[in-house]
Design a protein around this motif. Structure first.
Motif, PDB file in Angstrom:
ATOM      1  N   LEU B 115       0.837  -1.194   0.000  1.00  0.00           N
ATOM      2  CA  LEU B 115       0.000   0.000   0.000  1.00  0.00           C
ATOM      3  C   LEU B 115       0.874   1.247   0.000  1.00  0.00           C
ATOM      4  O   LEU B 115       0.618   2.210  -0.718  1.00  0.00           O
ATOM      5  CB  LEU B 115      -0.908  -0.010   1.243  1.00  0.00           C
ATOM      6  N   GLU B 116       1.923   1.190   0.816  1.00  0.00           N
ATOM      7  CA  GLU B 116       2.780   2.354   0.944  1.00  0.00           C
ATOM      8  C   GLU B 116       3.485   2.639  -0.379  1.00  0.00           C
ATOM      9  O   GLU B 116       3.543   3.790  -0.831  1.00  0.00           O
ATOM     10  CB  GLU B 116       3.807   2.110   2.049  1.00  0.00           C
ATOM     11  N   ARG B 128       4.878  11.207   5.839  1.00  0.00           N
ATOM     12  CA  ARG B 128       4.250  10.121   6.573  1.00  0.00           C
ATOM     13  C   ARG B 128       2.733  10.306   6.726  1.00  0.00           C
ATOM     14  O   ARG B 128       1.948   9.425   6.421  1.00  0.00           O
ATOM     15  CB  ARG B 128       4.959  10.027   7.931  1.00  0.00           C
ATOM     16  N   ALA B 129       2.344  11.508   7.132  1.00  0.00           N
ATOM     17  CA  ALA B 129       0.925  11.759   7.387  1.00  0.00           C
ATOM     18  C   ALA B 129       0.120  11.594   6.100  1.00  0.00           C
ATOM     19  O   ALA B 129      -0.933  10.957   6.094  1.00  0.00           O
ATOM     20  CB  ALA B 129       0.736  13.166   7.964  1.00  0.00           C
ATOM     21  N   GLY B 130       0.625  12.154   5.010  1.00  0.00           N
ATOM     22  CA  GLY B 130      -0.076  12.058   3.736  1.00  0.00           C
ATOM     23  C   GLY B 130      -0.210  10.621   3.281  1.00  0.00           C
ATOM     24  O   GLY B 130      -1.271  10.196   2.817  1.00  0.00           O
ATOM     25  N   LEU B 131       0.873   9.863   3.445  1.00  0.00           N
ATOM     26  CA  LEU B 131       0.860   8.461   3.050  1.00  0.00           C
ATOM     27  C   LEU B 131      -0.171   7.687   3.849  1.00  0.00           C
ATOM     28  O   LEU B 131      -0.967   6.922   3.292  1.00  0.00           O
ATOM     29  CB  LEU B 131       2.241   7.837   3.302  1.00  0.00           C
ATOM     30  N   ALA B 134      -3.675   8.460   2.826  1.00  0.00           N
ATOM     31  CA  ALA B 134      -4.055   7.829   1.565  1.00  0.00           C
ATOM     32  C   ALA B 134      -4.339   6.345   1.763  1.00  0.00           C
ATOM     33  O   ALA B 134      -5.320   5.804   1.246  1.00  0.00           O
ATOM     34  CB  ALA B 134      -2.949   8.016   0.536  1.00  0.00           C
ATOM     35  N   MET B 135      -3.473   5.675   2.549  1.00  0.00           N
ATOM     36  CA  MET B 135      -3.659   4.249   2.783  1.00  0.00           C
ATOM     37  C   MET B 135      -4.941   3.992   3.563  1.00  0.00           C
ATOM     38  O   MET B 135      -5.724   3.098   3.223  1.00  0.00           O
ATOM     39  CB  MET B 135      -2.466   3.690   3.561  1.00  0.00           C
ATOM     40  N   ASP B 136      -5.152   4.789   4.601  1.00  0.00           N
ATOM     41  CA  ASP B 136      -6.323   4.584   5.437  1.00  0.00           C
ATOM     42  C   ASP B 136      -7.605   4.836   4.635  1.00  0.00           C
ATOM     43  O   ASP B 136      -8.560   4.082   4.728  1.00  0.00           O
ATOM     44  CB  ASP B 136      -6.261   5.507   6.657  1.00  0.00           C
ATOM     45  N   GLY B 137      -7.563   5.895   3.816  1.00  0.00           N
ATOM     46  CA  GLY B 137      -8.721   6.228   2.989  1.00  0.00           C
ATOM     47  C   GLY B 137      -9.122   5.058   2.104  1.00  0.00           C
ATOM     48  O   GLY B 137     -10.297   4.691   2.028  1.00  0.00           O
ATOM     49  N   ALA B 138      -8.128   4.461   1.458  1.00  0.00           N
ATOM     50  CA  ALA B 138      -8.422   3.352   0.547  1.00  0.00           C
ATOM     51  C   ALA B 138      -8.928   2.143   1.320  1.00  0.00           C
ATOM     52  O   ALA B 138      -9.857   1.457   0.894  1.00  0.00           O
ATOM     53  CB  ALA B 138      -7.168   2.985  -0.243  1.00  0.00           C
ATOM     54  N   LEU B 139      -8.327   1.890   2.491  1.00  0.00           N
ATOM     55  CA  LEU B 139      -8.753   0.732   3.277  1.00  0.00           C
ATOM     56  C   LEU B 139     -10.175   0.912   3.802  1.00  0.00           C
ATOM     57  O   LEU B 139     -10.937  -0.052   3.897  1.00  0.00           O
ATOM     58  CB  LEU B 139      -7.769   0.488   4.428  1.00  0.00           C
TER      59      LEU B 139
END
Lengths: 285, 303, 342
Positions: B115-116, B128-131, B134-139
């Motif tokens: 994902l990262e 880090r925060a942006g990544l 983005a990952m959390d949003g998709a999950l």
């Protein structure tokens, strides 16, 4: 790392024995740093003394204390073996992984070169190098030559693993995650190749040290650098067996045999431990 | 109406065998289909093994180049060799869903790593925060959260969670199109429906189009808008999923439908297949024929 | 009711492993009691890692370490040879293999030696158990192939020259040429296409009825069970959770897991939302307390979390291991949304 070694010692007798043997050999080799005598000097002690409390490993016909002499010899031999193993591993990993993963013409070119190196007999080549370089041939240059001769079989082995990894779904997943080729090779595929690398590294060390001993015994290396091989060369030169200075031959042979056994046991047990399948089982999968 | 994906007269031939026994396999023969941007849909490709459905999917994903014909994505041709930059740009738009969730992740690596990498590469994020956002949003879109996935290895999660995580990974660059090659053929019954339902909700809630490749007519009927049925590289029938499957016209489509095991008379042990049907469908292999329009909007190959 | 050919009682088969100090015990088969009658097809359904594969390994008398039978018995009552797999000697197992007890496996390619002609493979497998040689053996094999609708020339073919369906028919031929009394079929059609799958299933059923043998048919695909089997047993997390006549299992399941399996099957002609079962099958090294299905069960009550429900008879020939079996409703009416027959 510490916990891994502790577990291995506790549950794997082969590893424990191998570790003890290799540690003893390495410690012995390291003693050379504290040697009171210069190993290149001769007639520093009474010649042809059998092992005693004063000269633990006896002395040779050239008046050298075999204890310190062999300590230097083992250090040079081990250093040589490690350098060859490291360099040839780098070569075989790079070529094997790249060739298997990229395929196509890259694979064909690399495997063509690979086949040449598989076919070339190393011994005559090494002898040829000795005649060309003479005294220019020291531990490091010889290691370099041996490394370029010793990668080919293992590269093929690694390539076959890489070939099967290439078709695993997670490789495609990594591609679509935007990972670059080096990332895929080093981070996704390398862990699967590690067991091969470890076991072949030990085998490669055994091969290269054995080769060096053979060359040295026949006088095809720089005989002024003390190694296990050159020690045997000098022993032979002074007809040690005929004269009766058996310790001059027996002790270096015992040392090298114990080193080989130690390396072999380490290779076998590490291989089992590092194998992805057993690793996964330990992780609880 | 603008087209998202346009597959035009695409064929793929493989040459098999060595010097003496050269054989050309026509994996896909002049296949055409198109998806529109405005109307997200689940477009199903049905076929048995050897029908060319996987080859077609691989060509759409850009893993294989067509022997002839053209595939374009948003008006831009993708069916030729491209550089890495262009390839990445295309990947950001068309993402795959994998067949086996247990195989889609490297068992020795953490899941969030994929994902990262996706977020880094396609969203060009590095903080880090942006990544993580983005990952959390998709999950979240697939009913998971970063907290559940972070730092975990594939064997610590169930097949359903893994398949969700894989789909979430594919969703990170907000692709308008997913290509799912047999996403449920390798999974257990209890998991199958959760994946199929997820694909459905991606279409309905997020407006993602899905090309769904399967041999299973029942799930195709359940989720797809349109479908094509392929026999040995040829499209034999194409049209609205329900219309086609309720009343297949091509002999091969009829045979496929007749071979679906129904549970309606469970326990009766009726397993006969009309041999006439098998023979009729078999005879048509290799005949070229042509696709003709039918009044209800479907295309059928006639000979 | 016909008599039993196989009787399994209180069977427990565990994997006991030790990796560098990590001790694990996987209870793959945990207290299964069931029986298979003469001349029936008994279906076994279950998810991957439910223990169904381990269970059939025990039935097939193919127990290898680290798996071992911890308790219970697996008794076969073959003609002239009664044996209990738990205590059988290797010689007994050898005597029963192929002649009495045989299997059809999933990957036909791994059963058939790729560099040996089919005819030779038949000789390797069947010559010894049949005790026939030369022409008599050939006639027997040809007769059997004819029954399987295979032409005699397949005997001269190599496996790769045959299609997937043909190969699977050949493996069925190999498994049945000695007329075994008990055949274990492990996902024999999973790798096949739908059209061929149906033909192969029909073939297995036909052969079974001709020989009058018992078949244990394992697959995770419930629609195959619906059409193949006389009775179905559902295995969940190493236990048999429900067992009954196929029709009843589909139309009146008495265990929520079975009800879910049946309800989740999509059907042509029916677009109603299908439920998905959340959660994952439990880890057999550390299964949940009480009923093993309780973390995923829609009907769960406190009792389920602490007490293991016994497998009790809930209707004629129908057993279920659920405290709330009376409350289990078929989630979808199987008669609803009848597809138009093609």
């Amino acid at each position: 790392m510490f916990a891994v070694v502790r577990d291995l010692i506790r549950y794997n007798a082969e590893f424990a024995i191998g570790l003890v043997l290799v540690t003893i050999m390495v410690l012995f080799a390291c003693l050379s740093f504290f040697s009171p005598v210069d190993p290149t000097m001769i007639y520093m002690a009474i010649p042809d003394m059998p092992p005693s409390s004063q000269y633990w490993f006896g002395t040779n016909s050239r008046g050298q204390d075999m204890f310190w002499q062999l300590s230097f010899a083992l250090r040079n031999t081990l250093t040589f073996g490690i350098i060859v193993a490291l360099l040839s591993r780098v070569l075989s990993i790079t070529i094997g992984l790249v060739s298997g993963y990229l395929g196509g013409w890259v694979d064909r070119v690399l495997m063509f070169i690979n086949d040449i190196f598989v076919a070339v007999p190393p011994f005559p080549v090494l002898v040829l190098f000795y005649f060309v370089m003479r005294s220019g041939l020291n531990t490091y240059t010889l290691a370099l030559i041996m490394a370029t001769l010793g990668w080919a079989y293992d590269a093929r082995l690694i390539r076959s693993v890489a070939l099967s990894l290439k078709h695993r779904e997670f490789t495609r997943h990594a591609r679509f995650s935007g990972m670059s080729t080096p990332q895929v090779l080093l981070q996704e595929h390398l862990p699967y190749v590690m067991p091969i690398i470890f076991s072949t590294a030990m085998a490669n060390m055994i091969w290269s040290i054995g080769m060096e001993v053979t060359l040295a015994v026949l006088g095809f290396t720089n005989i002024n650098i003390p190694t296990i091989g050159t020690t045997l060369y000098w022993a032979n030169n002074h007809s040690a067996m005929v004269v009766g200075t058996w310790w001059w031959i027996a002790i270096p042979v015992v040392l090298i045999v114990l080193t080989f056994i130690g390396l072999f046991l380490l290779a076998v047990s590490m291989n089992e431990y590092i194998d992805p399948r057993s690793r996964l089982r330990r992780m609880g999968a | 109406m603008s087209t998202l994906l346009d597959v035009k007269d695409v064929s793929k031939h493989f040459t098999m065998g060595g010097l003496l026994s050269r054989k050309v396999v026509r994996a896909v023969e002049s296949a055409s289909l198109s998806l529109s941007v405005e109307k997200p849909e689940i477009f199903t490709i049905i076929g048995e093994s050897g029908s060319g459905k996987t080859t077609l999917a691989r060509m759409i994903l850009g893993l294989e180049l067509p022997s002839s014909g053209e595939i374009s994505f948003r008006g831009k041709t993708v069916s030729h060799r491209v550089g890495r930059k262009e390839r990445l740009q295309f990947m950001a738009n068309v993402q795959p869903v994998f067949q086996n969730p247990f195989e889609a992740f490297n068992p020795l690596k953490r899941i969030d790593r994929y994902l990262e990498s996706t977020a880094k590469r396609f969203l060009k994020r590095s903080d880090r925060a942006g990544l993580e956002q983005a990952m959390d949003g998709a999950l979240q879109k697939v009913g998971l959260s970063l907290a559940e996935v972070k730092g975990r290895y594939p064997h610590e999660m169930s097949g359903g969670q893994l398949q969700r995580a894989a789909i979430a990974r594919a969703l990170i660059p907000n692709p308008p199109l997913l290509v799912a090659d047999e996403p449920v053929s390798m999974v257990d019954a209890s998991l199958r429906m959760s994946i199929v339902n997820l694909l459905k909700s991606l279409r309905d809630d997020l407006g993602v189009s899905v090309i769904y490749i399967t041999h299973d007519l029942a799930t195709a009927y359940y989720i797809s808008n349109r479908l094509i049925i392929m026999q040995r590289g040829q499209i034999v029938e194409m049209g609205d999923a329900r219309a086609v499957l309720d009343n297949p016209e091509h002999p091969y489509s009829r045979l496929l439908k007749a071979s679906v095991l129904s549970t309606e008379d469970a326990g009766s042990g009726k397993l006969g297949t009309d041999p006439g049907m098998v023979a009729l469908a078999g005879e048509l292999v290799g005949q070229s024929g042509r696709l003709v329009d039918r009044p209800d909007g479907r295309l059928v190959r006639v000979y | 009711m016909s008599e039993d050919l196989l009787k399994v009682e209180g069977l427990k088969a565990y994997y006991q492993m030790n990796y560098f100090g990590v001790q694990r015990e996987v209870r793959a088969v945990d207290d299964i009691t069931m029986s298979v009658r003469k001349n029936e097809i008994y279906g076994i359904a279950g998810e991957s890692s439910s223990g169904k594969t381990s269970f059939i390994k025990v039935l097939a008398a193919a127990i290898r370490p680290p798996m071992r039978i911890v308790a219970g018995s697996v008794k076969y009552d073959f003609k002239g040879l009664a044996m209990d797999v738990a205590t059988a000697t290797p010689a007994q197992i050898e005597a029963a293999r192929w002649k009495h007890l045989s299997y059809i496996m999933q990957g036909s390619m791994s059963v058939l030696n790729p560099v040996r002609r089919i005819g030779k493979t038949f000789e390797d497998f069947a010559q010894k158990p049949l005790g026939l040689r030369g022409d008599a053996f050939r006639q027997r094999v040809l007769g059997h192939l004819d029954r399987l609708k295979l032409r005699p020339d397949v005997l001269n073919a190599y496996p790769h020259e045959l299609s997937g369906g043909m190969r699977q028919r050949v493996t069925i031929g190999l498994a049945t040429v000695c007329h075994p009394e008990f055949v274990i079929a492990d996902e024999p059609t999973t790798a096949l296409d739908v059209v061929v799958q149906k033909e192969v299933l029909a073939l297995i059923r036909e052969i079974q009825q001709e020989m009058g043998s018992s078949v244990v048919f394992v697959t995770h695909d419930m629609s195959v069970h619906a059409n193949m089997t006389d009775r179905v047993g559902i295995i969940y997390a190493g236990r048999l959770v429900e067992e009954g006549p196929t029709r009843q299992m589909f139309f009146a399941p008495r265990h929520p897991y079975t009800a879910h399996l049946v309800a989740s099957l999509p059907r042509i002609g029916d677009t109603t939302q299908r439920p998905a079962l959340e959660g994952r099958p439990p880890n057999l090294a550390n299964p949940p307390q009480g009923c093993r299905f309780h973390p995923r069960c829609p009907l769960v009550v406190d009792k389920c979390k602490s007490e293991v429900p016994p497998l009790i008879t809930v209707a004629n020939d129908h057993r279920s291991a659920c405290w709330r079996w009376q409350d289990v409703e078929p989630l979808v009416n199987p008669q609803a949304g009848h597809g138009v027959p093609a």
